[in-house]
Motif scaffolding. Structure first.
Motif, PDB file in Angstrom:
ATOM      1  N   TYR A 299      -7.254  15.596  -0.047  1.00  0.00           N
ATOM      2  CA  TYR A 299      -7.670  14.400   0.665  1.00  0.00           C
ATOM      3  C   TYR A 299      -6.545  13.914   1.564  1.00  0.00           C
ATOM      4  CZ  TYR A 299     -11.292  14.655  -2.800  1.00  0.00           C
ATOM      5  OH  TYR A 299     -12.322  15.108  -3.577  1.00  0.00           O
ATOM      6  N   GLU A 300      -6.942  13.472   2.740  1.00  0.00           N
ATOM      7  CA  GLU A 300      -5.966  12.942   3.690  1.00  0.00           C
ATOM      8  C   GLU A 300      -5.611  11.510   3.306  1.00  0.00           C
ATOM      9  OE1 GLU A 300      -4.592  14.702   6.233  1.00  0.00           O
ATOM     10  OE2 GLU A 300      -5.721  16.423   5.480  1.00  0.00           O
ATOM     11  N   GLY A 301      -4.395  11.137   3.584  1.00  0.00           N
ATOM     12  CA  GLY A 301      -3.983   9.765   3.338  1.00  0.00           C
ATOM     13  C   GLY A 301      -2.698   9.686   2.544  1.00  0.00           C
ATOM     14  N   SER A 302      -2.345   8.472   2.197  1.00  0.00           N
ATOM     15  CA  SER A 302      -1.135   8.201   1.439  1.00  0.00           C
ATOM     16  C   SER A 302      -1.554   7.633   0.079  1.00  0.00           C
ATOM     17  CB  SER A 302      -0.288   7.197   2.211  1.00  0.00           C
ATOM     18  OG  SER A 302       0.913   6.967   1.540  1.00  0.00           O
TER      19      SER A 302
ATOM     20  N   THR B 166      -7.926   4.955 -21.067  1.00  0.00           N
ATOM     21  CA  THR B 166      -7.228   3.674 -21.146  1.00  0.00           C
ATOM     22  C   THR B 166      -7.876   2.754 -22.180  1.00  0.00           C
ATOM     23  OG1 THR B 166      -8.465   2.771 -19.272  1.00  0.00           O
ATOM     24  CG2 THR B 166      -6.341   3.761 -18.787  1.00  0.00           C
ATOM     25  N   LYS B 167      -9.153   2.950 -22.469  1.00  0.00           N
ATOM     26  CA  LYS B 167      -9.820   2.160 -23.509  1.00  0.00           C
ATOM     27  C   LYS B 167      -9.393   2.626 -24.906  1.00  0.00           C
ATOM     28  CE  LYS B 167     -13.917   1.302 -20.738  1.00  0.00           C
ATOM     29  NZ  LYS B 167     -15.286   1.726 -20.485  1.00  0.00           N
ATOM     30  N   ILE B 168      -9.167   3.914 -25.056  1.00  0.00           N
ATOM     31  CA  ILE B 168      -8.804   4.483 -26.354  1.00  0.00           C
ATOM     32  C   ILE B 168      -7.355   4.202 -26.695  1.00  0.00           C
ATOM     33  CG2 ILE B 168      -8.398   6.675 -27.547  1.00  0.00           C
ATOM     34  CD1 ILE B 168     -10.828   7.773 -26.081  1.00  0.00           C
ATOM     35  N   CYS B 169      -6.481   4.246 -25.695  1.00  0.00           N
ATOM     36  CA  CYS B 169      -5.052   4.211 -25.950  1.00  0.00           C
ATOM     37  C   CYS B 169      -4.408   2.897 -25.506  1.00  0.00           C
ATOM     38  CB  CYS B 169      -4.388   5.375 -25.236  1.00  0.00           C
ATOM     39  SG  CYS B 169      -2.676   5.554 -25.684  1.00  0.00           S
ATOM     40  N   PRO B 170      -4.022   2.055 -26.446  1.00  0.00           N
ATOM     41  CA  PRO B 170      -3.414   0.764 -26.088  1.00  0.00           C
ATOM     42  C   PRO B 170      -2.107   0.901 -25.309  1.00  0.00           C
ATOM     43  CG  PRO B 170      -3.853   0.897 -28.456  1.00  0.00           C
ATOM     44  CD  PRO B 170      -4.153   2.230 -27.877  1.00  0.00           C
ATOM     45  N   LYS B 171      -1.396   2.010 -25.465  1.00  0.00           N
ATOM     46  CA  LYS B 171      -0.142   2.215 -24.731  1.00  0.00           C
ATOM     47  C   LYS B 171      -0.366   2.282 -23.224  1.00  0.00           C
ATOM     48  CE  LYS B 171       2.197   5.196 -28.121  1.00  0.00           C
ATOM     49  NZ  LYS B 171       2.833   6.508 -28.239  1.00  0.00           N
ATOM     50  N   LEU B 172      -1.593   2.521 -22.808  1.00  0.00           N
ATOM     51  CA  LEU B 172      -1.891   2.697 -21.386  1.00  0.00           C
ATOM     52  C   LEU B 172      -2.343   1.406 -20.702  1.00  0.00           C
ATOM     53  CD1 LEU B 172      -3.683   6.157 -21.486  1.00  0.00           C
ATOM     54  CD2 LEU B 172      -1.290   5.640 -21.009  1.00  0.00           C
ATOM     55  N   GLU B 173      -2.392   0.314 -21.451  1.00  0.00           N
ATOM     56  CA  GLU B 173      -2.759  -0.965 -20.850  1.00  0.00           C
ATOM     57  C   GLU B 173      -1.561  -1.521 -20.075  1.00  0.00           C
ATOM     58  OE1 GLU B 173      -4.109  -3.455 -24.016  1.00  0.00           O
ATOM     59  OE2 GLU B 173      -5.936  -2.286 -24.289  1.00  0.00           O
ATOM     60  N   PRO B 174      -1.782  -1.960 -18.839  1.00  0.00           N
ATOM     61  CA  PRO B 174      -0.681  -2.579 -18.088  1.00  0.00           C
ATOM     62  C   PRO B 174      -0.201  -3.841 -18.801  1.00  0.00           C
ATOM     63  CG  PRO B 174      -2.560  -2.126 -16.665  1.00  0.00           C
ATOM     64  CD  PRO B 174      -3.008  -1.880 -18.066  1.00  0.00           C
ATOM     65  N   THR B 175       1.077  -4.094 -18.734  1.00  0.00           N
ATOM     66  CA  THR B 175       1.635  -5.275 -19.393  1.00  0.00           C
ATOM     67  C   THR B 175       1.458  -6.506 -18.505  1.00  0.00           C
ATOM     68  OG1 THR B 175       3.809  -4.855 -18.441  1.00  0.00           O
ATOM     69  CG2 THR B 175       3.379  -3.903 -20.603  1.00  0.00           C
ATOM     70  N   ASP B 176       1.572  -7.681 -19.120  1.00  0.00           N
ATOM     71  CA  ASP B 176       1.476  -8.927 -18.354  1.00  0.00           C
ATOM     72  C   ASP B 176       2.660  -9.081 -17.408  1.00  0.00           C
ATOM     73  OD1 ASP B 176      -0.878  -9.602 -19.584  1.00  0.00           O
ATOM     74  OD2 ASP B 176       0.078 -10.810 -21.140  1.00  0.00           O
ATOM     75  N   THR B 177       3.801  -8.551 -17.837  1.00  0.00           N
ATOM     76  CA  THR B 177       5.005  -8.591 -16.997  1.00  0.00           C
ATOM     77  C   THR B 177       5.374  -7.157 -16.633  1.00  0.00           C
ATOM     78  OG1 THR B 177       6.371  -8.580 -18.981  1.00  0.00           O
ATOM     79  CG2 THR B 177       5.896 -10.718 -18.016  1.00  0.00           C
ATOM     80  N   PRO B 178       4.872  -6.685 -15.492  1.00  0.00           N
ATOM     81  CA  PRO B 178       5.138  -5.292 -15.109  1.00  0.00           C
ATOM     82  C   PRO B 178       6.636  -4.992 -15.032  1.00  0.00           C
ATOM     83  CG  PRO B 178       3.542  -6.304 -13.635  1.00  0.00           C
ATOM     84  CD  PRO B 178       4.083  -7.389 -14.507  1.00  0.00           C
ATOM     85  N   LYS B 179       6.977  -3.829 -15.490  1.00  0.00           N
ATOM     86  CA  LYS B 179       8.370  -3.373 -15.451  1.00  0.00           C
ATOM     87  C   LYS B 179       8.700  -2.934 -14.025  1.00  0.00           C
ATOM     88  CE  LYS B 179       8.277  -2.863 -20.179  1.00  0.00           C
ATOM     89  NZ  LYS B 179       7.443  -3.978 -20.371  1.00  0.00           N
ATOM     90  N   ASP B 180       9.935  -2.587 -13.807  1.00  0.00           N
ATOM     91  CA  ASP B 180      10.344  -2.074 -12.509  1.00  0.00           C
ATOM     92  C   ASP B 180      10.027  -0.579 -12.489  1.00  0.00           C
ATOM     93  OD1 ASP B 180      11.417  -1.855 -10.008  1.00  0.00           O
ATOM     94  OD2 ASP B 180      13.489  -1.750 -10.700  1.00  0.00           O
ATOM     95  N   CYS B 181       8.763  -0.286 -12.333  1.00  0.00           N
ATOM     96  CA  CYS B 181       8.292   1.102 -12.372  1.00  0.00           C
ATOM     97  C   CYS B 181       8.390   1.709 -10.974  1.00  0.00           C
ATOM     98  CB  CYS B 181       6.857   1.153 -12.865  1.00  0.00           C
ATOM     99  SG  CYS B 181       6.656   0.409 -14.502  1.00  0.00           S
ATOM    100  N   THR B 182       8.937   2.890 -10.915  1.00  0.00           N
ATOM    101  CA  THR B 182       9.199   3.519  -9.621  1.00  0.00           C
ATOM    102  C   THR B 182       7.945   4.224  -9.093  1.00  0.00           C
ATOM    103  OG1 THR B 182      10.073   5.443 -10.785  1.00  0.00           O
ATOM    104  CG2 THR B 182      11.662   3.800 -10.040  1.00  0.00           C
ATOM    105  N   ILE B 183       7.330   3.577  -8.114  1.00  0.00           N
ATOM    106  CA  ILE B 183       6.125   4.103  -7.468  1.00  0.00           C
ATOM    107  C   ILE B 183       6.486   4.426  -6.026  1.00  0.00           C
ATOM    108  CG2 ILE B 183       3.753   3.560  -6.769  1.00  0.00           C
ATOM    109  CD1 ILE B 183       3.845   3.522  -9.723  1.00  0.00           C
ATOM    110  N   GLU B 184       5.968   5.541  -5.543  1.00  0.00           N
ATOM    111  CA  GLU B 184       6.190   5.872  -4.132  1.00  0.00           C
ATOM    112  C   GLU B 184       4.913   6.423  -3.532  1.00  0.00           C
ATOM    113  OE1 GLU B 184       9.355   8.722  -4.035  1.00  0.00           O
ATOM    114  OE2 GLU B 184       8.088  10.354  -4.742  1.00  0.00           O
ATOM    115  N   GLN B 185       4.863   6.464  -2.227  1.00  0.00           N
ATOM    116  CA  GLN B 185       3.706   7.005  -1.520  1.00  0.00           C
ATOM    117  C   GLN B 185       3.882   8.514  -1.342  1.00  0.00           C
ATOM    118  OE1 GLN B 185       2.077   3.931  -2.124  1.00  0.00           O
ATOM    119  NE2 GLN B 185       0.831   4.949  -0.584  1.00  0.00           N
ATOM    120  N   SER B 186       2.769   9.231  -1.455  1.00  0.00           N
ATOM    121  CA  SER B 186       2.846  10.684  -1.345  1.00  0.00           C
ATOM    122  C   SER B 186       1.535  11.231  -0.797  1.00  0.00           C
ATOM    123  CB  SER B 186       3.123  11.290  -2.726  1.00  0.00           C
ATOM    124  OG  SER B 186       2.013  11.078  -3.577  1.00  0.00           O
ATOM    125  N   ASP B 187       1.486  12.533  -0.614  1.00  0.00           N
ATOM    126  CA  ASP B 187       0.224  13.156  -0.233  1.00  0.00           C
ATOM    127  C   ASP B 187      -0.607  13.396  -1.499  1.00  0.00           C
ATOM    128  OD1 ASP B 187       1.184  15.463  -1.483  1.00  0.00           O
ATOM    129  OD2 ASP B 187       1.712  16.450   0.392  1.00  0.00           O
TER     130      ASP B 187
END
Length: 159
Positions: A50-53, A102-123
């Motif tokens: 798919y095209e895009g970022s 994400t419904k099965i695994c509680p570890k995958l729920e986003p926290t109320d206070t997001p951490k400094d998670c390193t996200i970047e744009q890619s193909d």
């Protein structure tokens, strides 16, 4: 005669109470690994580019950020599935499985206070590789099951 009927009722009652709990805990544990395997299979079968970022984690070993990562993955997959719903059945399946995971695994729920998670744009191919890397990690977790309050009550009231 009454003794046999009483014994049959007691055995039936104990089986009907213990089986669902055992089934629920086994099924939950089995489901996270089965869903992860299914997601990997669908990702491998999907050859579309798919095209895009696309947002993806820069470092997929940041386990504390997996809630944020899966939120981003699921959001992107939802958009793509809606846009290409008639052309890509694999993508739709991955999106639905990610939601279920994400419904099965509680570890995958986003926290109320997001951490400094390193996200970047890619193909898209890098997005797909990052998703597969996260899924492989989740599949290897020893426990990824949700215990509802009612089930905890049930376990401790019978223990």
């Amino acid at each position: 005669m009454y003794l046999y009927v009483l014994l049959a009722c007691v055995l039936w009652g104990s089986q009907s109470h213990s089986s669902p709990m055992k089934l629920a805990t086994e099924t939950s544990h089995k489901n996270h690994t089965a869903l992860c395997a299914e997601i990997q299979k669908e990702l491998s079968a999907d050859n579309n580019i798919y095209e895009g970022s696309f947002s993806r984690p820069q470092n997929t070993s940041e386990e504390l950020c997996y809630g944020e990562f899966t939120k981003n993955f699921t959001s992107t997959l939802k958009d793509l599935a809606a846009k290409y719903k008639h052309q890509d059945c694999h993508l739709i399946k991955v999106y639905k499985d990610m939601e279920e995971l994400t419904k099965i695994c509680p570890k995958l729920e986003p926290t109320d206070t997001p951490k400094d998670c390193t996200i970047e744009q890619s193909d898209f191919s890098q997005f797909k590789e990052a998703l597969e890397s996260v899924i492989i990690s989740i599949e290897g977790w020893k426990s990824c099951q949700r215990m509802d309050g009612d089930l905890w009550h049930f376990v401790f009231s019978w223990g």
